[in-house]
Design an enzyme around this catalytic site. Structure first.
Site, mmCIF file in Angstrom:
data_model
loop_
_atom_site.group_PDB
_atom_site.id
_atom_site.type_symbol
_atom_site.label_atom_id
_atom_site.label_comp_id
_atom_site.label_asym_id
_atom_site.label_seq_id
_atom_site.Cartn_x
_atom_site.Cartn_y
_atom_site.Cartn_z
ATOM 1 N N ASP A 74 0.823 -1.217 0.000
ATOM 2 C CA ASP A 74 0.000 0.000 0.000
ATOM 3 C C ASP A 74 0.860 1.273 0.000
ATOM 4 O O ASP A 74 0.741 2.119 0.884
ATOM 5 C CB ASP A 74 -0.944 0.039 1.208
ATOM 6 C CG ASP A 74 -1.762 -1.213 1.361
ATOM 7 O OD1 ASP A 74 -2.153 -1.791 0.334
ATOM 8 O OD2 ASP A 74 -2.007 -1.633 2.508
ATOM 9 N N PHE A 112 -14.737 -2.866 0.569
ATOM 10 C CA PHE A 112 -15.837 -3.826 0.661
ATOM 11 C C PHE A 112 -17.119 -3.114 1.106
ATOM 12 O O PHE A 112 -17.322 -1.960 0.755
ATOM 13 C CB PHE A 112 -15.460 -4.992 1.582
ATOM 14 C CG PHE A 112 -14.499 -5.954 0.933
ATOM 15 C CD1 PHE A 112 -14.905 -7.231 0.559
ATOM 16 C CD2 PHE A 112 -13.189 -5.594 0.666
ATOM 17 C CE1 PHE A 112 -14.028 -8.116 -0.058
ATOM 18 C CE2 PHE A 112 -12.300 -6.475 0.060
ATOM 19 C CZ PHE A 112 -12.726 -7.736 -0.303
ATOM 20 N N GLU A 136 -11.847 -1.800 -3.269
ATOM 21 C CA GLU A 136 -11.199 -1.000 -2.217
ATOM 22 C C GLU A 136 -10.068 -0.175 -2.821
ATOM 23 O O GLU A 136 -9.878 -0.121 -4.033
ATOM 24 C CB GLU A 136 -10.653 -1.903 -1.103
ATOM 25 C CG GLU A 136 -9.627 -2.920 -1.551
ATOM 26 C CD GLU A 136 -9.240 -3.888 -0.441
ATOM 27 O OE1 GLU A 136 -9.771 -3.787 0.674
ATOM 28 O OE2 GLU A 136 -8.385 -4.767 -0.698
#
Length: 637
Positions: free
Chosen positions: A46, A184, A220
């Site tokens: 990330d 989600f 996401e």
């Protein structure tokens, strides 16, 4: 002067002077922060990148938000963490939180701001927090990360049902700040921020739902960028965090308004139906690309993301590519700034993972095993088999250890294989690492995992062995050098049948070390070491003869065959640290607690990286140092 005593793994005692420790922390902080711990681009998940004062900085998921920096986008150094511990308000809000996910960095109103996620896996009880700093240069006297508290949390009181993680700042064409987020539940959200505080512009926050999927909830990691009248929304579909089994992919849509509607190339909306144009999917060794981020420097756009390295056990790895736009103004992934040889396998001379072919069928000469020859030296096909993942050292069924991916090589005591590649057969380094995973059917007799025919083949010894000896069933490194020296090093413990071991033989030219990892989560331990003659040429002997896998010396007969399994054989041209081994394990998320520089040690270097974020007094810091040392365990001697 305070003398601190603490006990480490193995029962031995060490002593440290707190005064000396503090002196090192504060007088030598800048050099420590620049320490290269050989993590480079590995173990980055990330990522969010920004450019500042000649350096690129990447912030990524970690217990305290990991920070790396580079001057050329190719060579990265770990320089610390944003947080030394989790703020109390976060702990109160999210029970069981152990670290921060998916940070996003921006520069706004003269400060650097980070949005960070705090949650637990699969939970909707989440919060997005804010931290700020006047500078990103860790040697600057004004360098200090300040927690600014909560931006927004979940679950919401009213629909839509979002999850407050994966936040990313957005600046619209009028320089107003927004935040997009979501994972989600009902998908991706957007909310307007106050330009002064970077908190929601209204209370309660006004939420705009901008993307969701009709056939799956797996969406996401949003990111929005503005260009030439278009807002581009990048999101991830499907599942991350499963190594080479990850199904992550990045899709994109665009809109003339920041609030949407966002549509793909076919005009399908990302908020309804199945809208989303594929932007990045699996590409060769790079699997499951995720978490888009764009940085513009001197007119050049760079696209930053992570991907799981199929040639490095699915390690999440930082990727930086040029970003381009086509004639219709749709984004196109450009070339990578870092080629594969510059990444973890850049120092790799050869690597065989035995993952070719269906389980139970003979290995072939395709893919990464192409440098191996199935037939023996007489031309007989011994049928080297790949077996299913139940047998692999990096995979197991539920409830078993270890976990990971991959096939393995099955040897029945009469099979072997040898190399045909001149590059490896003529390999003669002084500094090297040889790794493999092995599980034996039985501990009896001599069994050689890796051997090398060569100049001594007419004698009873070959040029190299990594084996289980037939004397006391210990692991052995036994090799000849260009200088005519022979070194023999045995492990401190005997091998057991039915147990996977990950072994590494490491030479820096002056010292030989043997590491072993039982793949039980404890990590690689030094199980033998010896000094080598510094006056001798300690390069490995090489005469263009074959390396062998599954047997030892050859002189008309095949000797010391292995009965069991071998996997992940890798030759490297550097003396690797355990953090660089294929089966690097140092606790949850790949790191030890308190291991701030991620080198599998907990030592003074970690404390020096922690110190800049300390907000208390010197007395409190000294007190904490005693507690820190008492609870810290080095992973190896």
């Amino acid at each position: 002067m305070v003398r601190i005593k603490y006990e480490c793994r193995g029962g031995f005692m060490r002593f440290c002077d707190a005064a000396i420790l503090l002196l090192i922390v504060f007088s030598s902080l800048a050099p420590a922060l620049e320490e290269d711990v050989n993590q480079g681009m590995k173990h980055v998940h990330d990522p969010s990148m920004i450019y500042s004062e000649g350096f690129y900085y990447v912030f990524s998921t970690g217990s305290g938000i990991s920070i790396r920096r580079s001057s050329d986008l190719k060579h990265w150094k770990y320089i610390g963490r944003v947080f030394s511990d989790i703020p109390s308000w976060v702990q109160d809000k999210v029970e069981g939180v152990s670290g921060f996910w998916a940070p996003d960095i921006t520069y706004h109103n003269g400060k650097y701001y980070i949005c960070y996620s705090a949650s637990t896996f699969g939970s909707q009880t989440s919060v997005l927090g804010l931290a700020s700093n006047a500078t990103l240069n860790p040697t600057d006297p004004n360098y200090q990360w300040v927690d600014e508290g909560e931006i927004i949390d979940s679950p919401p009181a009213d629909p839509p049902a979002y999850n407050a993680i994966d936040g990313a700042f957005v600046k619209d064409e009028s320089s107003n700040m927004w935040l997009t987020f979501g994972s989600f539940w009902e998908g991706i959200m957007l909310t307007r921020l106050d330009n002064s505080t970077l908190k929601p512009a209204s209370s309660p926050a006004e939420i705009h739902q901008i993307a969701r999927r009709s056939n799956s909830s797996a969406i996401e990691a949003p990111y929005i960028t503005y260009r030439n009248g278009w807002y581009y929304l990048f999101v991830n579909w499907d599942h991350c965090c499963r190594g080479t089994d990850s199904t992550y992919k990045i899709v994109v849509g665009r809109s003339e308004s920041i609030e949407g509607p966002y549509k793909d190339k076919n005009g399908e909306p990302l908020l309804q139906g199945t809208g989303g144009t594929l932007f990045a999917g699996d590409s060769g060794r790079w699997i499951g690309p995720g978490h888009a981020d764009i940085t513009k420097v001197d007119g050049q756009n760079y696209f930053t993301y992570h991907a799981y390295d199929g040639l490095d056990e699915g390690t999440p790895t930082l990727r930086v590519n040029y970003l381009q736009f086509d004639q219709q103004d749709w984004p196109v992934m450009g070339d990578s700034l870092t080629q594969p040889e510059d990444l973890p396998d850049g120092i790799t001379v050869a690597h065989w993972n035995f993952d070719n072919g269906p389980a139970g069928t003979p290995m072939n000469n395709s893919g990464y095993t192409g440098q191996l020859s199935v037939p023996d030296l007489s031309g007989n096909d011994y049928g080297l088999y790949a077996w299913d993942d139940f047998y692999g050292p990096s995979f197991s069924q539920e409830g078993q250890t270890p976990s990971g991916l991959g096939l393995s090589c099955r040897l029945s005591g009469g099979q072997d294989v040898y190399t045909k590649d001149d590059a490896i057969n003529n390999w003669s380094p002084e500094v090297w690492t040889i790794e493999l995973a092995v599980k034996l059917d039985n501990p009896g007799g001599w069994q050689t995992f890796i051997g090398r025919d060569g100049s001594s083949q007419g004698e009873t010894e070959a040029d190299f062995y990594l084996q289980k000896n037939g004397v006391n069933d210990r692991f052995r490194i036994n090799f000849d050098t260009v200088g005519g020296q022979r070194y023999i090093l045995d492990s401190e413990f005997p091998a057991q049948a039915g147990q996977w071991y990950y072994l590494a033989a490491v030479s820096n030219g002056e010292q030989l070390k043997m590491y072993a990892d039982k793949l039980d989560g404890e990590g690689s331990q030094v199980v033998g070491r010896m000094q080598m003659d510094a006056s001798s040429n300690n390069s490995l002997a090489a005469s263009g003869y074959n390396w062998t896998i599954g047997r030892g010396w050859y002189n008309g007969v095949y000797t010391n065959h292995v009965s069991g399994f071998i996997d992940d054989v890798r030759f490297s041209s550097e003396a690797l640290e355990p953090s660089e081994f294929l089966h690097y394990q140092c606790g949850a998320w790949g790191y030890l607690e308190f291991d701030y520089n991620q080198d599998c040690f907990v030592d003074i270097h970690d404390f020096s990286l922690f110190a800049p974020s300390w907000a208390g007094s010197i007395d409190q810091l000294e007190s904490f140092s005693a507690q820190w040392l008492e609870t810290s365990n080095p992973y190896y001697n």
